[in-house]
Design a protein around this motif. Structure first.
Motif, PDB file in Angstrom:
ATOM      1  N   SER A  32       0.830  -1.190   0.000  1.00 29.10           N
ATOM      2  CA  SER A  32       0.000   0.000   0.000  1.00 29.10           C
ATOM      3  C   SER A  32       0.871   1.248   0.000  1.00 29.10           C
ATOM      4  O   SER A  32       1.163   1.810  -1.043  1.00 29.10           O
ATOM      5  N   MET A  33       1.325   1.684   1.152  1.00 29.47           N
ATOM      6  CA  MET A  33       2.149   2.894   1.180  1.00 29.47           C
ATOM      7  C   MET A  33       3.318   2.701   2.124  1.00 29.47           C
ATOM      8  O   MET A  33       3.247   1.981   3.117  1.00 29.47           O
ATOM      9  N   ASN A  34       4.402   3.357   1.793  1.00 32.23           N
ATOM     10  CA  ASN A  34       5.582   3.347   2.648  1.00 32.23           C
ATOM     11  C   ASN A  34       5.491   4.551   3.582  1.00 32.23           C
ATOM     12  O   ASN A  34       5.702   5.682   3.186  1.00 32.23           O
ATOM     13  N   GLY A  35       5.203   4.273   4.847  1.00 28.13           N
ATOM     14  CA  GLY A  35       5.021   5.356   5.807  1.00 28.13           C
ATOM     15  C   GLY A  35       6.271   6.136   6.120  1.00 28.13           C
ATOM     16  O   GLY A  35       6.206   7.195   6.744  1.00 28.13           O
ATOM     17  N   CYS A  36       7.435   5.643   5.683  1.00 29.21           N
ATOM     18  CA  CYS A  36       8.694   6.362   5.914  1.00 29.21           C
ATOM     19  C   CYS A  36       8.993   7.372   4.815  1.00 29.21           C
ATOM     20  O   CYS A  36      10.041   8.010   4.849  1.00 29.21           O
TER      21      CYS A  36
END
Length: 557
Positions: A32-36
């Protein structure tokens, strides 16, 4: 055969595409998404909540309930640009988390597992009044709630993942904490951090980066008498991952969740055929130990201990299901952590480690010192004698004292009220026994969690003392990349976090064999033959599945 040398890189991409889209399966988005990747890691997402649904009798009914709830929140999106919504369905039957994970057949999705023998010790969760649900699906916590034990957690898919090639930093820790809250006690980010911060990562460890954490999209929480099935949606417009995309990705994962749970008969019995090679081989090991002892015995050297490791590679044409090993660990594990972490399309990092790095509950910190190894005795009297020999061994006491006293000093730099009880005792596991001490302290602030993590790792039990000198010798001596072996592995939560040390571990590829890792502490008085035998003892839990007449040992560097 060797482990695969090529792995796909991680990219931000649109939500999962349906099969009729005309694109091949390998092109479908796996994450989904890379929170970093966010520019603002200090501000929490705008809303974090747990919505508890009415309890059901079976896993299949729980999946139906979650599917309906996801449709409802899809039709009624929250008015926030970022957030996390966790949907929980209590299931009255107890479901084995490893059996559940083994039943999910889409191995392109990221997967994780974390547990400790019969419970997360001392992790507990609130048992809420699931019948007290308001019109929005939110559950009011019963102030008279009892406490139930969380045995283990298995997760599939990533609502949000956190990965980068740079060393794990304070900003990365803050990026993970953005998506966590005390209001959601079972919302955790599971993952691991590399043993060292080397910029060079070999191919088999590339999918993990320098660190890899994930908040599962779909999760099974195995409790002591029941279960919870949960689904989590996370979104952040600033990261170009909208609520609509997040819901679509969750729906795609839910459509692949099996409602039929395979039993333990699909995990046992199981044997492997193949050959094994070691890096270093026996001759090179003797040389490395000799060099380490020369360094330790130098008059002007400050080095008192270095931990040297070995990578043993199993070459097999037989499919290795890492969950087979994990299930065996859970049966034989004793007071140890079982873990499993697998990014999309990558090998699985698994292990059965007895070593706790730290557990945080609010401001309370608990850590453990573990060093010195002996086999268990075949009889009670022999086992007692072996334990007594370990307790009275001068060499093992020195190795253990280095670990215990180093952890104590590091806790005292950050915590108040540090205590060591017991100061030295035996930790008995099914195959081995160790010297053990428990250390506790109190943080000044929860923000000190990052300081505790980076201060305690690496401990002298997996690196040596002093750390800087030991690390130089390790990098000079070892001809392989430790990757996540001997690094922190565990989970971050809003009010609690827990990490173990990733020893007694392996990197398992689904079709090309496995790397098994083990290490041993070299101090004054160490004998290379005995240390090699200790390595053999430490990997014996993996070799138990190998047919003895089929194991062929070969030499390598």
């Amino acid at each position: 055969m060797e482990l695969s040398k090529t792995f796909k890189s991680y990219i931000l991409c649109p939500p999962y595409l349906p099969k009729h889209s005309g694109r091949h399966n390998h092109q479908i988005c796996l994450v989904s998404m890379n929170g970093c990747q966010g520019y603002n890691t200090t501000t929490p997402v705008e809303t974090i909540e747990t919505r508890r649904l009415p309890p059901v009798l079976t896993h299949a009914l729980a999946i139906d309930s979650l599917t309906s709830a996801i449709f409802d929140i899809k039709c009624n999106p929250p008015p926030f640009a970022s957030g996390v919504i966790r949907l929980e369905v209590p299931v009255e039957q107890k479901i084995d988390a490893i059996e559940w994970l083994n039943s999910q057949h889409n191995h392109l999705l990221p997967r994780c597992f974390f547990g400790r023998n019969q419970s997360f010790d001392p992790q507990t969760v609130s048992n809420t009044d699931h019948n007290n649900v308001n019109g929005n699906g939110n559950c009011n916590i019963n102030s008279q709630s009892s406490r139930v034990k969380l045995v283990s957690v298995a997760g599939v898919g990533a609502a949000v993942f956190f990965r980068h090639v740079h060393p794990f930093s304070l900003n990365d820790w803050r990026a993970i904490r953005r998506f966590l809250s005390k209001k959601c006690p079972l919302l955790h980010a599971y993952g691991a951090i590399r043993f060292d911060s080397s910029p060079y990562i070999v191919s088999e460890w590339e999918p993990f980066g320098s660190f890899y954490f994930m908040i599962p999209q779909v999760e099974l929480d195995e409790l002591d008498r029941s279960s919870i099935i949960a689904a989590t949606v996370a979104w952040d417009d600033a990261l170009f991952w909208t609520y609509r995309k997040a819901i679509a990705a969750l729906e795609a994962t839910m459509s692949q969740i099996s409602t039929i749970i395979l039993g333990s008969q699909d995990l046992f019995p199981y044997t492997l055929k193949g050959r094994i090679t070691h890096v270093p081989n026996r001759k090179s090991w003797d040389t490395a130990v000799s060099q380490a002892l020369q360094m330790i015995n130098k008059e002007d050297s400050t080095l008192t201990k270095v931990v040297l490791a070995r990578r043993s590679q199993i070459h097999t044409t037989t499919y290795i299901n890492p969950l087979i090993w994990l299930a065996r660990f859970k049966v034989d594990g004793g007071n140890a952590y079982q873990f499993f972490l697998q990014p999309p399309e990558s090998p699985a990092f698994i292990g059965n480690t007895p070593e706790n790095l730290f557990h945080r509950s609010e401001l309370k910190i608990r850590s453990e010192a573990l060093a010195g190894t002996r086999a268990r005795g075949r009889t009670e009297s022999l086992d007692l004698q072996i334990g007594y020999d370990l307790l009275s061994s001068y060499k093992d006491h020195n190795e253990f004292a280095i670990v215990r006293d180093c952890i104590r000093r590091k806790l005292e730099d950050i915590c108040s009220c540090v205590s060591v009880k017991p100061t030295k005792a035996l930790r008995k596991l099914p195959r081995v026994q160790h010297l053990y001490a428990c250390l506790t302290g109190t943080l000044q602030s929860e923000d000190d969690e990052f300081r505790i993590l980076t201060s305690l790792h690496p401990t002298p039990a997996v690196c040596g003392f002093p750390m800087e000198e030991a690390m130089v010798l390790i990098k000079k001596t070892e001809n392989f990349d430790r990757g996540m072996y001997a690094g922190p592995i565990g989970w971050f939560g809003g009010g609690e976090s827990e990490f173990a040390v990733g020893i007694r571990s392996a990197l398992v590829d689904k079709s090309h064999g496995a790397f098994i890792y083990a290490g041993t502490g070299i101090v004054e008085g160490s004998d290379s033959y005995l240390e090699w035998e200790e390595l053999e003892l430490k990997i014996s839990q993996f070799m138990k599945l190998m047919k003895e007449d089929e194991v062929c040992q070969e030499s390598t560097i």
